[in-house]
Design a protein around this motif. Structure first.
Motif, PDB file in Angstrom:
ATOM      1  N   ARG C  26       0.828  -1.213   0.000  1.00  0.00           N
ATOM      2  CA  ARG C  26       0.000   0.000   0.000  1.00  0.00           C
ATOM      3  C   ARG C  26       0.863   1.264   0.000  1.00  0.00           C
ATOM      4  O   ARG C  26       0.608   2.211  -0.750  1.00  0.00           O
ATOM      5  CB  ARG C  26      -0.929  -0.022   1.244  1.00  0.00           C
ATOM      6  N   VAL C  27       1.920   1.264   0.832  1.00  0.00           N
ATOM      7  CA  VAL C  27       2.799   2.441   0.890  1.00  0.00           C
ATOM      8  C   VAL C  27       3.532   2.615  -0.443  1.00  0.00           C
ATOM      9  O   VAL C  27       3.708   3.744  -0.921  1.00  0.00           O
ATOM     10  CB  VAL C  27       3.776   2.329   2.078  1.00  0.00           C
ATOM     11  N   ILE C  28       3.945   1.508  -1.075  1.00  0.00           N
ATOM     12  CA  ILE C  28       4.564   1.589  -2.408  1.00  0.00           C
ATOM     13  C   ILE C  28       3.581   2.222  -3.404  1.00  0.00           C
ATOM     14  O   ILE C  28       3.939   3.131  -4.157  1.00  0.00           O
ATOM     15  CB  ILE C  28       4.975   0.186  -2.925  1.00  0.00           C
ATOM     16  N   ASN C  29       2.355   1.744  -3.385  1.00  0.00           N
ATOM     17  CA  ASN C  29       1.354   2.305  -4.302  1.00  0.00           C
ATOM     18  C   ASN C  29       1.166   3.799  -4.099  1.00  0.00           C
ATOM     19  O   ASN C  29       1.134   4.564  -5.058  1.00  0.00           O
ATOM     20  CB  ASN C  29      -0.003   1.606  -4.110  1.00  0.00           C
ATOM     21  N   GLN C  30       1.066   4.205  -2.840  1.00  0.00           N
ATOM     22  CA  GLN C  30       0.852   5.625  -2.543  1.00  0.00           C
ATOM     23  C   GLN C  30       2.045   6.481  -2.965  1.00  0.00           C
ATOM     24  O   GLN C  30       1.892   7.669  -3.232  1.00  0.00           O
ATOM     25  CB  GLN C  30       0.592   5.803  -1.047  1.00  0.00           C
ATOM     26  N   SER C  31       3.227   5.885  -2.997  1.00  0.00           N
ATOM     27  CA  SER C  31       4.427   6.670  -3.340  1.00  0.00           C
ATOM     28  C   SER C  31       4.431   7.083  -4.808  1.00  0.00           C
ATOM     29  O   SER C  31       5.137   8.001  -5.198  1.00  0.00           O
ATOM     30  CB  SER C  31       5.695   5.846  -3.069  1.00  0.00           C
ATOM     31  N   GLU C  32       3.694   6.365  -5.633  1.00  0.00           N
ATOM     32  CA  GLU C  32       3.653   6.597  -7.085  1.00  0.00           C
ATOM     33  C   GLU C  32       4.984   6.335  -7.774  1.00  0.00           C
ATOM     34  O   GLU C  32       5.134   6.613  -8.961  1.00  0.00           O
ATOM     35  CB  GLU C  32       3.092   7.971  -7.431  1.00  0.00           C
ATOM     36  N   LEU C  33       5.954   5.774  -7.064  1.00  0.00           N
ATOM     37  CA  LEU C  33       7.181   5.310  -7.720  1.00  0.00           C
ATOM     38  C   LEU C  33       6.892   3.938  -8.322  1.00  0.00           C
ATOM     39  O   LEU C  33       6.122   3.151  -7.773  1.00  0.00           O
ATOM     40  CB  LEU C  33       8.338   5.250  -6.720  1.00  0.00           C
ATOM     41  N   ARG C  34       7.531   3.642  -9.458  1.00  0.00           N
ATOM     42  CA  ARG C  34       7.208   2.414 -10.190  1.00  0.00           C
ATOM     43  C   ARG C  34       8.298   1.357 -10.029  1.00  0.00           C
ATOM     44  O   ARG C  34       8.032   0.167 -10.095  1.00  0.00           O
ATOM     45  CB  ARG C  34       7.024   2.715 -11.689  1.00  0.00           C
ATOM     46  N   ASN C  35       9.557   1.783  -9.915  1.00  0.00           N
ATOM     47  CA  ASN C  35      10.675   0.846  -9.851  1.00  0.00           C
ATOM     48  C   ASN C  35      11.700   1.337  -8.835  1.00  0.00           C
ATOM     49  O   ASN C  35      12.071   2.506  -8.847  1.00  0.00           O
ATOM     50  CB  ASN C  35      11.358   0.739 -11.224  1.00  0.00           C
ATOM     51  N   GLY C  36      12.136   0.414  -7.985  1.00  0.00           N
ATOM     52  CA  GLY C  36      13.117   0.820  -6.983  1.00  0.00           C
ATOM     53  C   GLY C  36      13.205  -0.200  -5.870  1.00  0.00           C
ATOM     54  O   GLY C  36      12.975  -1.400  -6.093  1.00  0.00           O
ATOM     55  N   THR C  37      13.583   0.288  -4.690  1.00  0.00           N
ATOM     56  CA  THR C  37      13.638  -0.581  -3.516  1.00  0.00           C
ATOM     57  C   THR C  37      12.932   0.088  -2.347  1.00  0.00           C
ATOM     58  O   THR C  37      12.901   1.317  -2.252  1.00  0.00           O
ATOM     59  CB  THR C  37      15.089  -0.877  -3.053  1.00  0.00           C
ATOM     60  N   VAL C  38      12.389  -0.727  -1.471  1.00  0.00           N
ATOM     61  CA  VAL C  38      11.880  -0.227  -0.196  1.00  0.00           C
ATOM     62  C   VAL C  38      12.719  -0.848   0.908  1.00  0.00           C
ATOM     63  O   VAL C  38      12.911  -2.075   0.937  1.00  0.00           O
ATOM     64  CB  VAL C  38      10.377  -0.528  -0.005  1.00  0.00           C
ATOM     65  N   THR C  39      13.258  -0.001   1.775  1.00  0.00           N
ATOM     66  CA  THR C  39      13.943  -0.480   2.971  1.00  0.00           C
ATOM     67  C   THR C  39      12.987  -0.352   4.146  1.00  0.00           C
ATOM     68  O   THR C  39      12.562   0.751   4.499  1.00  0.00           O
ATOM     69  CB  THR C  39      15.232   0.309   3.233  1.00  0.00           C
ATOM     70  N   VAL C  40      12.632  -1.502   4.717  1.00  0.00           N
ATOM     71  CA  VAL C  40      11.752  -1.529   5.894  1.00  0.00           C
ATOM     72  C   VAL C  40      12.661  -1.620   7.105  1.00  0.00           C
ATOM     73  O   VAL C  40      13.571  -2.463   7.133  1.00  0.00           O
ATOM     74  CB  VAL C  40      10.798  -2.738   5.848  1.00  0.00           C
ATOM     75  N   PHE C  41      12.460  -0.756   8.085  1.00  0.00           N
ATOM     76  CA  PHE C  41      13.401  -0.658   9.201  1.00  0.00           C
ATOM     77  C   PHE C  41      12.655  -0.571  10.526  1.00  0.00           C
ATOM     78  O   PHE C  41      11.731   0.229  10.683  1.00  0.00           O
ATOM     79  CB  PHE C  41      14.290   0.573   9.017  1.00  0.00           C
ATOM     80  N   CYS C  42      13.089  -1.406  11.498  1.00  0.00           N
ATOM     81  CA  CYS C  42      12.589  -1.370  12.884  1.00  0.00           C
ATOM     82  C   CYS C  42      13.427  -0.393  13.695  1.00  0.00           C
ATOM     83  O   CYS C  42      14.601  -0.673  13.926  1.00  0.00           O
ATOM     84  CB  CYS C  42      12.794  -2.692  13.612  1.00  0.00           C
ATOM     85  N   SER C  43      12.845   0.649  14.182  1.00  0.00           N
ATOM     86  CA  SER C  43      13.564   1.588  15.056  1.00  0.00           C
ATOM     87  C   SER C  43      13.488   1.078  16.485  1.00  0.00           C
ATOM     88  O   SER C  43      12.970   1.752  17.384  1.00  0.00           O
ATOM     89  CB  SER C  43      12.966   2.983  14.927  1.00  0.00           C
ATOM     90  N   SER C  44      14.015  -0.106  16.701  1.00  0.00           N
ATOM     91  CA  SER C  44      13.826  -0.807  17.968  1.00  0.00           C
ATOM     92  C   SER C  44      14.921  -1.843  18.119  1.00  0.00           C
ATOM     93  O   SER C  44      15.382  -2.414  17.130  1.00  0.00           O
ATOM     94  CB  SER C  44      12.459  -1.502  17.944  1.00  0.00           C
ATOM     95  N   SER C  45      15.339  -2.115  19.335  1.00  0.00           N
ATOM     96  CA  SER C  45      16.364  -3.139  19.547  1.00  0.00           C
ATOM     97  C   SER C  45      15.789  -4.450  20.091  1.00  0.00           C
ATOM     98  O   SER C  45      16.527  -5.339  20.481  1.00  0.00           O
ATOM     99  CB  SER C  45      17.456  -2.608  20.478  1.00  0.00           C
TER     100      SER C  45
END
Lengths: 138, 138, 138
Positions: C26-45
């Protein structure tokens, strides 16, 4: 835009753990990029990267895990063949992994309050190491 | 700029380890990008990626680790439910991870001298596999 | 181009596993970017990310692995020092890792058919969590 940085480290080996958060933040600042990702990479097959709460308890608990599941004091096929005594270092590094990609937003790494980036040198002797930082952003 | 490549592999399964370093370097060369990162990704839940010194000792030591901590010959909830016998493959792949991001600088991967990129197929049978390479750079 | 998104999660802790694939798409769709990478990151240890076939068998097999190699019910140096009882959570999260980079092509994540992205909260209590999604592409 792509900017390449690096971090120099002197390590003692034997699962020596270094907090490299401040150095990464400095390289991000110098890049003058505001939003993007930094890929931190070990050009080495006996060291690795992750994040942890950098306090001696967590660090020692993590080192114990590696000693338990990949102990230094047993036979390794690598050692039998090459006699360099770091067979366990290779397996530990392969399991944890050489690469970590971290977002930055408005010039700041998106780390949690208690989350630091650590480099672990699993080799069996002191080394001078260089990490590559590839920053992609705008 | 973003360029998408791929690598085709035939694997035997059962922790078959493939050195894919040369193929990744070839795709980087063909992209004509000079500086950036390549994200190598397994579109699979029974295989994974890391780096290692690619010689038979290290490779066998790594395979032994997975057999010790996630052995093939025990019961798995996945197998009890789906009867496909690859429960251990799923757990091993999830632990090691499907994604590896590597910098390249002046057209060359920033790997160490003794560091190769490996793909491990943990599934229990031969497979034809395709890895996605997403190259971002300039 | 860089676009930053986020995912909000309520977790129960104790290796609670969440399938976050749909939210990332969903977040990729909303970004309107078509090709690339998404880095998913936990701000937590005390939490981490990977991919798996998201069905209860695989999920329980993975949870068993962590209970076996990093059990909750033993002493940890972190607990001895800080008395918060989540020493095992820190070690588990450091081993699995806080970051996952996934390609997307023509607006779609390059996941396999049976491969979902999961977030594991290893902490010992319920938490509200936010994951950072850094999307780089065009």
């Amino acid at each position: 835009m792509v900017k390449t940085g690096s971090i120099q480290l002197s390590t003692r080996g034997n699962a020596d753990v270094k907090d490299i958060t401040t150095e990464i933040a400095r390289v991000i600042n110098q890049s003058e990029l505001r939003n993007g990702t930094v890929t931190v990479f070990c050009s080495s097959s006996t060291s690795a990267l992750t994040t942890i709460e950098y306090e001696s308890g967590c660090v020692n608990d993590l080192r114990r895990l590696f000693e338990e599941i990949i102990p230094r004091g047993r036979e390794y096929a690598h050692n039998a063949k090459w006699h360099d005594g770091n067979g366990h270092s290779h397996v530990r590094a392969a399991l944890l992994g050489p690469s970590l990609t971290i977002p930055f937003v408005e010039g700041r790494l998106t780390l949690g309050t208690w989350q630091q980036v650590i480099y672990i040198d699993f080799d069996v002797r002191s080394r001078n190491r260089e990490l590559v930082l590839q920053i992609i952003g705008e």
